[in-house]
Scaffold this active site. Structure first.
Site, PDB file in Angstrom:
ATOM      1  N   SER A  19       0.832  -1.212   0.000  1.00  0.00           N
ATOM      2  CA  SER A  19       0.000   0.000   0.000  1.00  0.00           C
ATOM      3  C   SER A  19       0.867   1.264   0.000  1.00  0.00           C
ATOM      4  O   SER A  19       0.466   2.287  -0.556  1.00  0.00           O
ATOM      5  CB  SER A  19      -0.975   0.007   1.181  1.00  0.00           C
ATOM      6  OG  SER A  19      -0.302   0.194   2.401  1.00  0.00           O
ATOM      7  N   ASN A  20       2.049   1.199   0.608  1.00  0.00           N
ATOM      8  CA  ASN A  20       2.936   2.370   0.558  1.00  0.00           C
ATOM      9  C   ASN A  20       3.488   2.587  -0.846  1.00  0.00           C
ATOM     10  O   ASN A  20       3.603   3.728  -1.305  1.00  0.00           O
ATOM     11  CB  ASN A  20       4.072   2.237   1.576  1.00  0.00           C
ATOM     12  CG  ASN A  20       3.619   2.632   2.968  1.00  0.00           C
ATOM     13  OD1 ASN A  20       3.466   3.810   3.265  1.00  0.00           O
ATOM     14  ND2 ASN A  20       3.365   1.643   3.817  1.00  0.00           N
ATOM     15  N   HIS A 117       8.501   3.066   9.024  1.00  0.00           N
ATOM     16  CA  HIS A 117       8.261   2.213  10.187  1.00  0.00           C
ATOM     17  C   HIS A 117       7.026   2.717  10.934  1.00  0.00           C
ATOM     18  O   HIS A 117       6.884   3.931  11.154  1.00  0.00           O
ATOM     19  CB  HIS A 117       9.491   2.220  11.105  1.00  0.00           C
ATOM     20  CG  HIS A 117       9.328   1.320  12.281  1.00  0.00           C
ATOM     21  ND1 HIS A 117       9.476  -0.053  12.180  1.00  0.00           N
ATOM     22  CD2 HIS A 117       8.976   1.574  13.567  1.00  0.00           C
ATOM     23  CE1 HIS A 117       9.248  -0.587  13.364  1.00  0.00           C
ATOM     24  NE2 HIS A 117       8.936   0.359  14.211  1.00  0.00           N
ATOM     25  N   ASP A 153      15.799  -0.513  12.379  1.00  0.00           N
ATOM     26  CA  ASP A 153      14.983   0.701  12.563  1.00  0.00           C
ATOM     27  C   ASP A 153      15.728   1.774  13.364  1.00  0.00           C
ATOM     28  O   ASP A 153      15.129   2.456  14.201  1.00  0.00           O
ATOM     29  CB  ASP A 153      13.648   0.348  13.251  1.00  0.00           C
ATOM     30  CG  ASP A 153      12.894  -0.749  12.514  1.00  0.00           C
ATOM     31  OD1 ASP A 153      12.897  -0.728  11.269  1.00  0.00           O
ATOM     32  OD2 ASP A 153      12.302  -1.617  13.175  1.00  0.00           O
ATOM     33  N   GLU A 182       1.082   7.072   6.943  1.00  0.00           N
ATOM     34  CA  GLU A 182       2.251   6.605   6.178  1.00  0.00           C
ATOM     35  C   GLU A 182       2.138   7.021   4.717  1.00  0.00           C
ATOM     36  O   GLU A 182       3.118   7.402   4.079  1.00  0.00           O
ATOM     37  CB  GLU A 182       2.358   5.068   6.232  1.00  0.00           C
ATOM     38  CG  GLU A 182       2.731   4.514   7.590  1.00  0.00           C
ATOM     39  CD  GLU A 182       2.875   3.004   7.562  1.00  0.00           C
ATOM     40  OE1 GLU A 182       2.575   2.366   6.531  1.00  0.00           O
ATOM     41  OE2 GLU A 182       3.285   2.455   8.593  1.00  0.00           O
TER      42      GLU A 182
END
Ligand code: GRF
Length: 197
Positions: A19-20, A117, A153, A182
């Site tokens: 989806s990003n 993230h 991260d 996001e």
């Protein structure tokens, strides 16, 4: 930019829904982001991100991780680096990519690999950060776009967006609201980084 079109050339690595990647593509299509996605790679042959790429006419390939479930073997990282280089990629976007990127790939794209993230790093690194936030009773979480280094991260933060945690939030409802953020944050961060190269 050294490329004829002047557009930032993006390579996207993902393991899941994508989806990003779709949000980045939508930002490009609506003129918010002057870039183009030139290659999508996934370690998961069944990942929907590959289908999304195909539907958009973007070259998409599976990364051969030599049967390892979670490791990203050096040979695979070198192969990925070569593919990204051959495609003329300027910036590598990790978008739900579930393996740790290490030196062989980091060395080829110094400060050019980004990750998104689902928490306000440095809080809740690692897996299912949205669930960590709910389990921890956090009142606020969010998402972070950061440069990738050899840690999990841990790289320098580029942009963050806050998302309140509601009293009745479940891990799933919080994750859904974080994902909405996001989808605007990642294109913005790419634009910022792209303006610096
Ligand atoms: C996102 O929540 C991202 O923050 C995390 O993995 C998820 C990927 O979602 N790293 P998608 O594949 O982009 O839909």
């Amino acid at each position: 930019m050294s490329h004829g079109s002047g557009k930032i050339r993006l390579g996207v690595l993902g393991s899941g829904s994508g989806s990003n990647m779709q949000a980045i593509l939508d930002a490009i299509r609506n003129g918010t982001l002057d870039a183009e996605i030139v290659l999508v790679l996934s370690d998961n042959p069944d990942a929907f991100i590959l289908q999304r790429a195909k539907d958009a006419g973007i070259p998409a390939e599976v990364i051969d991780c030599q049967g390892y479930k979670t490791r990203f073997p050096d040979e695979a990282q070198k192969a990925v680096a070569n593919q990204l280089k051959a495609a003329g990629v300027d910036i590598v976007c990790l978008a739900g990519f579930m393996r740790l990127v290490k030196q062989p790939l980091l060395d080829v794209f110094p400060e050019k690999i980004l990750n998104i993230h689902p928490s306000l790093l440095p809080a809740y690194p690692g897996l299912m950060a949205w669930k960590q936030a709910v389990d921890d009773g956090a009142r606020e979480s969010g998402c972070t776009v950061h440069y990738v280094d050899a840690g999990m991260d841990t790289g320098p933060i580029i942009l963050q967006a806050k998302v309140p945690v509601m009293p009745d939030d479940t891990a799933d409802t919080l994750h859904a609201r974080i994902q909405e953020q996001e989808h605007t944050l990642y294109p913005e961060a790419i634009k910022l980084v792209g303006n610096q190269i």
